[in-house]
Design a protein around this motif. Sequence first.
Motif, short mmCIF file in Angstrom:
data_model
loop_
_atom_site.label_atom_id
_atom_site.label_comp_id
_atom_site.label_asym_id
_atom_site.label_seq_id
_atom_site.Cartn_x
_atom_site.Cartn_y
_atom_site.Cartn_z
N ALA A 38 -99.62 -36.42 121.73
CA ALA A 38 -99.94 -37.41 122.77
C ALA A 38 -100.11 -36.68 124.10
O ALA A 38 -99.40 -35.71 124.38
CB ALA A 38 -98.80 -38.41 122.86
N SER A 39 -101.07 -37.15 124.93
CA SER A 39 -101.27 -36.46 126.21
C SER A 39 -100.17 -36.87 127.19
O SER A 39 -99.45 -37.85 126.97
CB SER A 39 -102.65 -36.80 126.76
N PHE A 40 -100.05 -36.12 128.28
CA PHE A 40 -99.00 -36.38 129.27
C PHE A 40 -99.61 -36.79 130.61
O PHE A 40 -100.60 -36.21 131.05
CB PHE A 40 -98.16 -35.12 129.47
N ALA A 41 -99.03 -37.79 131.26
CA ALA A 41 -99.38 -38.11 132.65
C ALA A 41 -98.06 -38.36 133.38
O ALA A 41 -97.10 -38.82 132.76
CB ALA A 41 -100.25 -39.36 132.70
N ASP A 43 -97.03 -40.54 135.19
CA ASP A 43 -96.48 -41.90 135.14
C ASP A 43 -96.39 -42.44 133.70
O ASP A 43 -96.14 -43.62 133.50
CB ASP A 43 -97.34 -42.84 136.01
N SER A 44 -96.57 -41.55 132.71
CA SER A 44 -96.48 -42.06 131.33
C SER A 44 -95.01 -42.29 130.97
O SER A 44 -94.11 -41.62 131.47
CB SER A 44 -97.16 -41.11 130.35
N ALA A 45 -94.80 -43.27 130.07
CA ALA A 45 -93.43 -43.61 129.66
C ALA A 45 -92.81 -42.40 128.97
O ALA A 45 -93.50 -41.59 128.35
CB ALA A 45 -93.48 -44.80 128.70
N ASP A 47 -91.05 -40.17 126.30
CA ASP A 47 -91.04 -40.12 124.84
C ASP A 47 -89.58 -40.32 124.39
O ASP A 47 -88.67 -39.66 124.89
CB ASP A 47 -91.56 -38.72 124.44
N ARG A 74 -92.10 -32.63 133.01
CA ARG A 74 -90.85 -33.36 133.28
C ARG A 74 -89.70 -32.70 132.57
O ARG A 74 -89.82 -32.33 131.40
CB ARG A 74 -90.98 -34.79 132.71
N GLU A 107 -88.35 -34.07 126.91
CA GLU A 107 -89.05 -34.80 125.84
C GLU A 107 -89.67 -33.79 124.88
O GLU A 107 -90.28 -32.81 125.31
CB GLU A 107 -90.16 -35.66 126.45
N ASN A 109 -92.29 -34.06 123.19
CA ASN A 109 -93.72 -34.01 123.43
C ASN A 109 -94.09 -33.06 124.58
O ASN A 109 -95.09 -32.36 124.53
CB ASN A 109 -94.16 -35.46 123.73
#
Length: 389
Positions: A38-41, A43-45, A47, A74, A107, A109
């Motif tokens: 899964a890509s990372f941003a 503001d992404s929730a 993992d 993060r 995380e 991810n």
Amino acid sequence: MYDTDVIISGGGMVGAALAVALSQAGLAVMVLEKQQPASFAADSAIDLRVSSLNLRSERWLASLGAWQHVQQMRLCPYQFLQAGEGNAAVRFAASEIAEPHLGHIIENNVVQLALWRQFNEQVEVITDTQIVALQQNDSSVSVTLSDARIVSAKLLIGADGAHSVVRQLAGIGTQGWQYQQACLVAYVDTPYPQQDITWQQFYPSGPRAFLPLPGAQASLVWYDEAAKVKQLAQLAPAALERAFIEAFPDELGAVKLKSSAWFPLARMQAQQYVKGRVLLAGDAAHTINPLAGQGVNLGFADAMLLVELISANLQARRDLADSASLLQYQRQRKLQNSLMMGAMDVIYQTFSRDSDTLSFIRQQGLRLAANAGVAKRLLTQYAVGNGVF
Ligand SMILES: Cc1cc2nc3c(=O)[nH]c(=O)nc-3n(C[C@H](O)[C@H](O)[C@H](O)COP(=O)(O)OP(=O)(O)OC[C@H]3O[C@@H](n4cnc5c(N)ncnc54)[C@H](O)[C@@H]3O)c2cc1C
């Protein structure tokens, strides 16, 4: 002729770290991964799958150039680690061993993506594929992929997790068992700013753990009888939130639930880590009770030794699958992983017994450990990965 030097099945944390390290050692590597990460941003929730990485793993990721990518995404450092029962507790501090922190909660991810960012031109990645058959002889190993393509190499590493297809296709059996406990993992907002402590409170039904995350967030892990965990997992979010607040120590505060999932707990060890030109590493070779957060740290320790031995074969112009070095890998890692699994089982058994006398002894033990001076510093060194594991 070979298509590549090393095929790695599984580009998770352990497989990706092996790919980076082996390519940096000068080998051509092919990574076969079942699914695109899964890509990372920013503001992404978060993992739900997070791991506590010790200092040894951090230093290795830094040496591979991946740590800087983790830092750009993060992570949450912690300086204190506490284990308690009743009102007795032992707290380990980074300052006691002159380190800035004891580890980080990250995380899975994020660790995986950071390593993928370090893939160089020596690494060929094929996603959405998996091995369906494998064959090996004295000089090579070849695999058939799900799209019928056939690829050959000098070595095949199975880093494809607990249900490893490589392990099954190579005919390597496993030993182990399912624990009676399972665990519920929740990602929550906490009422306090970012915390620098990870704690674990023991109850006869299993430990309850707090892992800090960046900002006012945390990951909570509730170990209990499997039936109880499944029951909790079916609660409506507001009811589960209340259950966490009631069951966890007061220092948790009034958390707000964001997501949750439950996991069965299994102990598994492959009977062999090596079979001819096929090797296993990480969860493909062993899974451990996660109560002390050691799983991927052991996987990285497998990978570090493997890279050292394979690089030495390369330097000495020996066969990459030189049997003496691969057997050394199996002997050394199997022993050390078994020791850590045994230690986790002692903790699991010791704290699962519901008896006033045992509880008294355990609490006295925790108080003793809290004042153990040199011995406590040694335990702290083990916790950060500076011990034999
Ligand atoms: C609840 C819980 C909490 C945990 N907490 C911690 C912790 O705090 N600290 C810690 O160190 N460890 C922890 N662990 C353990 C840790 O998550 C694992 O040890 C770690 O994920 C193993 O990494 P891996 O790369 O070996 O395997 P995985 O993470 O399982 O990665 C395997 C990769 O292979 C891919 N794959 C699977 N099958 C195939 C196939 N057939 N072909 C191609 N690709 C395939 C998958 O998509 C995945 O990318 C925890 C585990 C659990 C369940």
